[in-house]
Enzyme design. Sequence first.
Site: not given
Ligand code: TYM
Length: 336
Positions: A116, A200, A203
């Site tokens: 990032k 992957k 967004k």
């Molecule tokens: P975020 O907002 O990027 O994504 C949310 C969830 O979607 C999953 N995900 C995917 N899974 C499969 N293929 C993909 N291309 C893909 N893109 C996103 C992510 O793995 C996630 O589960 N850091 C985290 C948010 C977070 C969090 C937490 C998660 C903050 N605190 C505590 C679990 C526990 C994030 O940026 O997810």
Amino acid sequence: MVKKNQKLVFSGVQPTGNLHLGNYLGAMKNFVDLQKTMSCIYCVVDLHAITTFKNPTELRGNILDTTAGFLACGLDFNKSIIFNQSSVSGHSELSWILNCVSRVGWMNRMTQFKEKAGKNKENASVGLYVYPNLMAADILLYKATHVPVGDDQKQHLELARDIAQKFNNDFKSVNFFPLPEPLIQKKLSRVMSLRDGTKKMSKSDDSNYSRIDLKDTKDEIRKKIKKAKTDSSPIPEKVSDLSNRPEALNLLNIYSFLTNSNLEGTLNLMQGKDFSKFKEALSDVIISSICPIGEEINKLKKDKSYLIKILKEGTLKASEIASKNLKEVKEIVGFV
Ligand code: TYM
């Protein structure tokens, strides 16, 4: 109220734009299944969203959009706690304490920061750097035992376990924080970009054609799948023949997951066909599982006060657990 030693699920999604097929298949579908059998807390992680600058008006809209997405995917606020992170101050408080437990060397190993921050690391926010510590705080604030996430979050989860373990050791508080277990879908842990099968679906990708958003219309889905990168060979007979064909593998994986099949089953059905035929079938299954969710998001979004009410109710429930656990943490650390 959560009972002692009870299994507890926590997960979060960033309100940074439209939810996409990767979020849904990699994580949110699992959130919905888990609420049937376990106590669950699902959080719109708005503090994480500001680690890169966000326009405040857009952020407000995205927080409600993500909340609508949670509900539209099937989360039930009577079964699960649904709230936004910034409304429970314990996340920030515990995050500071964990900043002091976590190590710089651990942070430097985080691949997502490197991706990032890119080449201009010096200009990245400090928040982006310590983001994984906030994520650990999110989970440990509730003493969560299970964390459903996509494969891309695995390293952050391992860090959360290391931080929990170090806190327990440093303060001689055996088993105070449980070591959270990641729950990663085996069949489809990472949905890849439609433009590049080695990246992957995300967004933050500049190209809209790289992802299917949950709010895409039928026509948009057909167009994106039609344009999705593939190669000139037909669909093979054996899984091993897909090893150097990441785009083909991704589309076939998505199809298999959505039709409750496996890769072998899909290849049996589709072998020898060229991709244009397969893509029509793939569009149909994506449309039938995604479009009802998108329509529900659009409907829910019209009633902002309803969404805010749900977040407020969730905040009350989350705060109750968080403040009790944070009080214990402060006593352990030695605050008066
Ligand atoms: P975020 O907002 O990027 O994504 C949310 C969830 O979607 C999953 N995900 C995917 N899974 C499969 N293929 C993909 N291309 C893909 N893109 C996103 C992510 O793995 C996630 O589960 N850091 C985290 C948010 C977070 C969090 C937490 C998660 C903050 N605190 C505590 C679990 C526990 C994030 O940026 O997810």
